[in-house]
Design an enzyme around this catalytic site. Structure first.
Site, PDB file in Angstrom:
ATOM      1  N   ASP A  19      44.252  48.686  42.374  1.00  0.00           N
ATOM      2  CA  ASP A  19      43.811  47.996  41.163  1.00  0.00           C
ATOM      3  C   ASP A  19      44.110  48.877  39.953  1.00  0.00           C
ATOM      4  O   ASP A  19      43.679  50.028  39.890  1.00  0.00           O
ATOM      5  CB  ASP A  19      42.308  47.723  41.266  1.00  0.00           C
ATOM      6  CG  ASP A  19      41.798  46.776  40.191  1.00  0.00           C
ATOM      7  OD1 ASP A  19      42.628  46.176  39.489  1.00  0.00           O
ATOM      8  OD2 ASP A  19      40.571  46.649  40.068  1.00  0.00           O
ATOM      9  N   ASP A 114      47.313  42.741  38.000  1.00  0.00           N
ATOM     10  CA  ASP A 114      46.898  44.141  38.077  1.00  0.00           C
ATOM     11  C   ASP A 114      46.249  44.553  39.397  1.00  0.00           C
ATOM     12  O   ASP A 114      45.684  45.648  39.485  1.00  0.00           O
ATOM     13  CB  ASP A 114      45.944  44.474  36.927  1.00  0.00           C
ATOM     14  CG  ASP A 114      44.685  43.618  36.932  1.00  0.00           C
ATOM     15  OD1 ASP A 114      44.647  42.628  37.678  1.00  0.00           O
ATOM     16  OD2 ASP A 114      43.751  43.944  36.190  1.00  0.00           O
ATOM     17  N   GLU A 115      46.324  43.726  40.436  1.00  0.00           N
ATOM     18  CA  GLU A 115      45.745  44.171  41.707  1.00  0.00           C
ATOM     19  C   GLU A 115      46.431  43.503  42.886  1.00  0.00           C
ATOM     20  O   GLU A 115      46.996  42.412  42.770  1.00  0.00           O
ATOM     21  CB  GLU A 115      44.237  43.903  41.751  1.00  0.00           C
ATOM     22  CG  GLU A 115      43.856  42.454  41.665  1.00  0.00           C
ATOM     23  CD  GLU A 115      42.362  42.237  41.838  1.00  0.00           C
ATOM     24  OE1 GLU A 115      41.742  42.952  42.654  1.00  0.00           O
ATOM     25  OE2 GLU A 115      41.812  41.351  41.167  1.00  0.00           O
TER      26      GLU A 115
END
Length: 368
Positions: A19, A114-115
């Site tokens: 993350d 983003d993850e």
């Protein structure tokens, strides 16, 4: 949690959840070094009822979080530095980091820009353990992108995701096989997926504050209190999550949603959030070359009543502005109810390929 050898027996999976740390704000600080060490937010102008999309860790020390009104953020921190969102840049960075992930293992499940989850079970040897893989992953992201990620390493998706939040920013948390329940036990109940503020308050009123206190309840209690999700919630409390990392999904819809830090009934704030979410969805559609004929709006009120409204159109939409126009119209119809909302989501479904959409548009132009 220690980060040395995580010996996984053959029956165990090795799952990493990676993350980015304060993704949008971190990209801005990377690209504009003069912002390093300063409280930075990404979002709309306060005079236009803008909303915080991302806050740097320096900004978070002032109590600033995503989804709060930008005007409130400035009241909390007058020296705040605001940057407008640059979604094309964020998507480019995301594409590069996903390439890094896939160079380590083909089993990568992207959850958002983003993850992602990585299944590194088959990458493990007597000398290359999952924690070492996670360390190498963090180093590569920093060396190649000058950004930090936090990672969790465990035997399941649920535990790894919780673990990745434990040592932010730029941290690593390893949960060894067989210690999942011990790791989860002291954590607050809201750490479990699906337990929001209202459910947390209800559980707290029962004297249940930690995952350990929740895990000792029997299955009938879970089913009575969580309905059809009861069994999966109980399993997660026990550290059991058999879900595999899914590399390819046939997407039936693209959506983006956010939970507001403070419930709001302010029409301007709600419209600003809808515009931001519509932009997220539009970027997703454009990058994948698809258009959709149905725009959906999801609203969850302060009393946890969720409603979904949708509208289908003749001509497929892809542009953020097209999506926002329809979503805002759907929102306007709900604002008459005078409800205060805690969650908003925008989605598009009913896909048509870009090639087909362009052919149809060309036929329309030729017949004009």
């Amino acid at each position: 949690m220690p980060t040395d050898d995580l010996r996984l027996a053959e029956q165990y999976k090795a799952i990493i959840h990676a993350d980015f740390d304060a993704f949008y704000a971190s990209v801005e600080q990377r690209d504009y070094p003069e912002l390093n060490g300063k409280p930075v937010v990404v979002g709309g102008k306060p005079e236009n009822r803008g909303v915080v999309a991302s806050a740097s860790y320096e900004a978070r020390t002032f109590g600033i979080r995503s989804a709060i009104p930008m005007s409130r953020a400035y009241r909390l921190c007058p020296q705040l530095v605001r940057r407008p969102a640059r979604f094309e840049i964020y998507r480019s960075v995301s594409s590069k980091v996903m390439d890094i992930f896939r160079s380590i293992t083909p089993l990568v499940e992207s959850l958002s820009l983003d993850e992602a989850y990585l299944d590194v079970t088959e990458c493990e040897t007597s000398e290359i353990t999952p924690p070492l893989i996670a360390q190498a992953l963090r180093k590569r992201v920093w060396d190649e992108l000058s950004l930090t990620i936090s990672v969790g390493v465990s035997t399941s998706k649920c535990v790894s995701k919780i673990a990745s939040d434990m040592n932010k920013p730029d941290g690593i948390t390893v949960v060894r096989p067989g210690t999942e329940r011990q790791f989860l036990s002291p954590l607050p109940v809201q750490s479990i997926w699906g337990i929001g503020p209202k459910t947390m308050e209800r559980l707290n009123s029962y004297g249940i504050n930690t995952i350990g206190e929740l895990a000792i309840r029997d299955i009938s209690w879970f089913e009575s209190n969580f309905g059809s999700n009861g069994r999966s919630v109980r399993n997660m409390c026990l550290g059991e999550d058999p879900r595999p990392v899914i590399t390819h999904r046939q997407r039936k819809s693209f959506s983006s949603e956010t939970t507001l830090v403070d419930d709001s009934e302010d029409p301007e704030i709600l419209r600003e959030i809808v515009i931001r979410l519509s932009n997220d969805v539009g970027v997703s559609l454009s990058s994948r070359g698809v258009r959709g004929k149905t725009v959906k709006l999801k609203l969850r009120s302060s009393d946890f009543v969720t409603v979904t409204r949708q509208r289908s159109v003749t001509e497929p939409v892809q542009l953020s502005s097209e999506i926002a126009d329809i979503a805002i119209d759907l929102l306007s119809q709900e604002l008459n109810q005078k409800n205060s909302y805690r969650l908003i989501g925008v989605g598009v479904s009913g896909f048509d390929s870009l090639e087909n959409s362009q052919d149809a548009m060309q036929l329309r132009l030729e017949g004009f």
